[in-house]
Design a protein around this motif. Sequence first.
Motif, mmCIF file in Angstrom:
data_model
loop_
_atom_site.group_PDB
_atom_site.id
_atom_site.type_symbol
_atom_site.label_atom_id
_atom_site.label_comp_id
_atom_site.label_asym_id
_atom_site.label_seq_id
_atom_site.Cartn_x
_atom_site.Cartn_y
_atom_site.Cartn_z
ATOM 1 N N ARG A 1 0.817 -1.199 0.000
ATOM 2 C CA ARG A 1 0.000 0.000 0.000
ATOM 3 C C ARG A 1 0.861 1.263 0.000
ATOM 4 N N THR A 2 2.142 1.103 0.295
ATOM 5 C CA THR A 2 2.999 2.285 0.311
ATOM 6 C C THR A 2 3.682 2.493 -1.041
ATOM 7 N N ASP A 3 3.428 1.626 -2.000
ATOM 8 C CA ASP A 3 4.018 1.779 -3.335
ATOM 9 C C ASP A 3 3.441 3.039 -3.985
ATOM 10 N N VAL A 4 4.333 3.945 -4.411
ATOM 11 C CA VAL A 4 3.892 5.230 -4.961
ATOM 12 C C VAL A 4 2.978 5.046 -6.174
ATOM 13 N N ALA B 1 -2.309 10.492 -7.147
ATOM 14 C CA ALA B 1 -1.323 10.829 -8.192
ATOM 15 C C ALA B 1 -2.031 11.487 -9.378
ATOM 16 N N ARG B 2 -1.389 12.484 -9.960
ATOM 17 C CA ARG B 2 -1.994 13.209 -11.085
ATOM 18 C C ARG B 2 -1.185 12.948 -12.349
ATOM 19 N N CYS B 3 -1.892 12.611 -13.415
ATOM 20 C CA CYS B 3 -1.249 12.278 -14.693
ATOM 21 C C CYS B 3 -1.527 13.397 -15.684
ATOM 22 N N TRP B 4 -0.519 13.768 -16.469
ATOM 23 C CA TRP B 4 -0.681 14.898 -17.389
ATOM 24 C C TRP B 4 -1.405 14.535 -18.693
ATOM 25 N N ARG C 1 8.240 -4.460 -13.079
ATOM 26 C CA ARG C 1 8.055 -3.494 -11.992
ATOM 27 C C ARG C 1 8.859 -2.222 -12.266
ATOM 28 N N ALA C 2 10.081 -2.393 -12.741
ATOM 29 C CA ALA C 2 10.910 -1.221 -13.069
ATOM 30 C C ALA C 2 10.248 -0.398 -14.169
ATOM 31 N N LEU C 3 9.706 -1.088 -15.160
ATOM 32 C CA LEU C 3 9.020 -0.389 -16.256
ATOM 33 C C LEU C 3 7.822 0.387 -15.718
ATOM 34 N N ARG C 4 7.051 -0.246 -14.859
ATOM 35 C CA ARG C 4 5.880 0.407 -14.270
ATOM 36 C C ARG C 4 6.288 1.683 -13.529
ATOM 37 N N HIS C 5 7.318 1.582 -12.739
ATOM 38 C CA HIS C 5 7.750 2.755 -11.970
ATOM 39 C C HIS C 5 8.300 3.849 -12.884
ATOM 40 N N GLY C 6 9.029 3.440 -13.901
ATOM 41 C CA GLY C 6 9.567 4.431 -14.842
ATOM 42 C C GLY C 6 8.459 5.152 -15.598
ATOM 43 N N LEU C 7 7.457 4.392 -16.045
ATOM 44 C CA LEU C 7 6.338 4.995 -16.790
ATOM 45 C C LEU C 7 5.504 5.890 -15.879
ATOM 46 N N PHE C 8 5.300 5.434 -14.644
ATOM 47 C CA PHE C 8 4.503 6.209 -13.692
ATOM 48 C C PHE C 8 5.172 7.568 -13.442
ATOM 49 N N ALA C 9 6.483 7.550 -13.235
ATOM 50 C CA ALA C 9 7.210 8.802 -12.983
ATOM 51 C C ALA C 9 7.098 9.732 -14.193
ATOM 52 N N LEU C 10 7.229 9.157 -15.372
ATOM 53 C CA LEU C 10 7.142 9.952 -16.607
ATOM 54 C C LEU C 10 5.766 10.587 -16.750
ATOM 55 N N LEU C 11 4.733 9.797 -16.495
ATOM 56 C CA LEU C 11 3.362 10.257 -16.775
ATOM 57 C C LEU C 11 2.791 11.143 -15.674
ATOM 58 N N THR C 12 3.472 11.233 -14.568
ATOM 59 C CA THR C 12 2.977 12.100 -13.473
ATOM 60 C C THR C 12 3.862 13.338 -13.314
ATOM 61 N N ASP C 13 4.833 13.513 -14.190
ATOM 62 C CA ASP C 13 5.734 14.670 -14.103
ATOM 63 C C ASP C 13 5.414 15.627 -15.251
ATOM 64 N N PRO C 14 4.701 16.727 -14.950
ATOM 65 C CA PRO C 14 4.284 17.646 -16.023
ATOM 66 C C PRO C 14 5.475 18.195 -16.814
ATOM 67 N N ALA C 15 6.638 18.213 -16.191
ATOM 68 C CA ALA C 15 7.813 18.757 -16.871
ATOM 69 C C ALA C 15 8.264 17.849 -18.016
#
Lengths: 432, 432
Positions: free
Chosen positions: A3-6, A12-15, A90-104
């Motif tokens: 449950r603590t997995d980001v 979380a907000r996706c752009w 799992r690494a792919l999921r985290h990488g994609l999540f970071a990409l899609l939630t970073d408006p920059a």
Amino acid sequence: MSRTDVTHDPAARCWVPGAQAHPDFPVQNLPLGIFSPPGGEARGGVAIGDHILDLAAVAPLLEGQAATAAALGRQGTLNALLSAGSEALRALRHGLFALLTDPAREAAAQAALHRASDCTLHLPVAVSEYTDFYSGIHHAVNVGKLFRPDAPLLPNYKFVPIGYHGRASSVRVSGGDVLRPRGQVKAPDADMPMFGPCRRLDYEMEMAVWIGSGNAPGQPIPIGGASGHVAGLSILNDWSARDIQAWEYQPLGPFLAKNFHTSVSPWIVTMDALAPFRTAQPPRPEGDPAPLPYLLDEADQAAGAFGVTMEVHILTAAMRAAGLPPHRLSRGSMTAMYWTIAQLVAHHSSNGCNLRTGDLLGTGTLSGEMAESRGSLLELSEGGRQPIALPGGEQRTFLEDGDELIMTAFAQAPGFARIGFGECRGRIAPAP
Amino acid sequence: MSRTDVTHDPAARCWVPGAQAHPDFPVQNLPLGIFSPPGGEARGGVAIGDHILDLAAVAPLLEGQAATAAALGRQGTLNALLSAGSEALRALRHGLFALLTDPAREAAAQAALHRASDCTLHLPVAVSEYTDFYSGIHHAVNVGKLFRPDAPLLPNYKFVPIGYHGRASSVRVSGGDVLRPRGQVKAPDADMPMFGPCRRLDYEMEMAVWIGSGNAPGQPIPIGGASGHVAGLSILNDWSARDIQAWEYQPLGPFLAKNFHTSVSPWIVTMDALAPFRTAQPPRPEGDPAPLPYLLDEADQAAGAFGVTMEVHILTAAMRAAGLPPHRLSRGSMTAMYWTIAQLVAHHSSNGCNLRTGDLLGTGTLSGEMAESRGSLLELSEGGRQPIALPGGEQRTFLEDGDELIMTAFAQAPGFARIGFGECRGRIAPAP
């Protein structure tokens, strides 16, 4: 995964426009599939809202294991990506999540984003083999009652995760026509069978389990590690010709009644996306035997079931012509499984049989206890004896030409974003 | 293909030492396989006497379609070659026959020839899927009698070519160990099943049918053209765990009892090589129904059966230690098939199921009418009740660790050279 997995943060907000609180594909889901954009070749992608992100195209924006995994999206099937194992996914999921939630990073990734409605979806995996289980105990009881009202379940059911080999060549992606098969059928009062179009055509609401990494011949997968061999789940419709089945299936099981067409939904919802929806395996009814030791694992009993809800809708030709919406035939749950997915995997390999990347396991029809949760027309119509009323005045016992079946599934739990599987569709076309 | 085909001339002389009148692999046979020479990679080859000819290495010595086909031998499986179709296989056969019977070309081809005893043989085909039929009617009767003495054959048997899907991942080439599987078994007087090593391990003498070219989904293969989709035959041993089977097989058929290991002989004897040994389908006993029209073809009835004799030998650990030769358990014939190979292919695709290059069809156990032609220990020992005496004083009901099974097959007919299939071997190793 916890449950603590980001990547499970409901806030979380996706752009990506429209992805926020999307009923199926919010940023907390990120299911994998194979698509082709207009004029382009088939390639790996991830569903996000009403868009698809091209995996290989964003690989340069990712790092390390996530970048390596995304680059495998260049291929026309997901087999290489699934075989990379759960850590890579799992690494792919985290990488994609970071990409899609970073408006920059929106500008950099924009070119890799395609409107899903412009794209074609393909079978996500080159299916190496297809095994269909029978883990839905209420389905087994309902079907058993048609033959043996007093003893619907056979003595082995509560010990053996019953399964059989299906046909991989006829597994197809959701959508398009399902040709009514021809075959040998024999009327109860006829002396001879005849060969002709199936007259008791049915669907079966199942879930598809995709094997990520396999095992070496002769080396069974222990129950404790079985979950790690599963890449994810889709929806599966195991189209069935009941009249062909009744005549052919003794003594070696279903064959032509099942191998003309099997539909799967195009998106693979990963085990990591489903982690928040895992629940305890429902307790066995009093008097039921405990699983034998090779099928028993404490962690699996505690969290081996999935809180996934499944719905089946029908849209007939007449309903379509009248502008009526699809009509819901049933709503069930994956918790109707008597065996966990880990138990199916452990059992399948327990004799040394080697599973491989791209193997597809069907759960079996997942009917619930209630009439409204029956996952096939055979059950809903009680073997064809009780027609089902449809909007517009029609009724059905089995499927007619022009009928379209639409299966959906989703998972939700307090404190988490709802995620969905999309659709598994198919429309019956006349026998050729 | 006919008696006037030069490649069937029994007087043809081959320059390869020892190939003349070789019991299995004279120049009239030319079966295809995958081998690796010492230190070399796996590649396509053809068996000639006690040698193997490297296909790709002789491609430059051939012309046209034969050269193109031979060059496909560069790959590590025969799939591409088989998918080239029966015309390409025929051209290759004629090209190789001309090469091997022309003494003037010996020098040029010599470097492509390897002693078979120096080479390793591999699974010839990447098996896409495996379907096992039940076409041996005497086997069906023998097994049925164990369960239903008064009505051994089920009502569908004489109408439906009964079959089921097997497991492709565990199909392995002849040779090496066959691990005794573990599984759930339940003694008749026990309350509960237990999980442990199989105690009723058996073999099944079958023939393997290799699909060369497949069919499109929804487009059945008509009976008249079905033979042309078959590339050739091998020997198949469908190892079976009878105790696991008895407990698991209801209601969906055999699963773990069969999918731990299936052995095939390494050489594919082509349909062209077998042409002289085709015979009329034996007449059905009086009172049996005619095949339904989709399974009935005049030419197939006239020449759809194969005059192939099959033998099973056993060599136990004690016999080996005592220097005893293998002991023959049975001798049967492919004419025990109630259905022709063309009927199996036509039936399999009759509902639109698409077959593919590399599909493997098993005929089912081919027992004859006589006791000495029973193709499994289940039949020979009458369900384990009648032990079989072996040389050296041993007896068997089912297989014990260290037992080696050796299956052979050959075809002969007046006016033609005898051709053989080589061996399909496997030795039982203890459960891991």
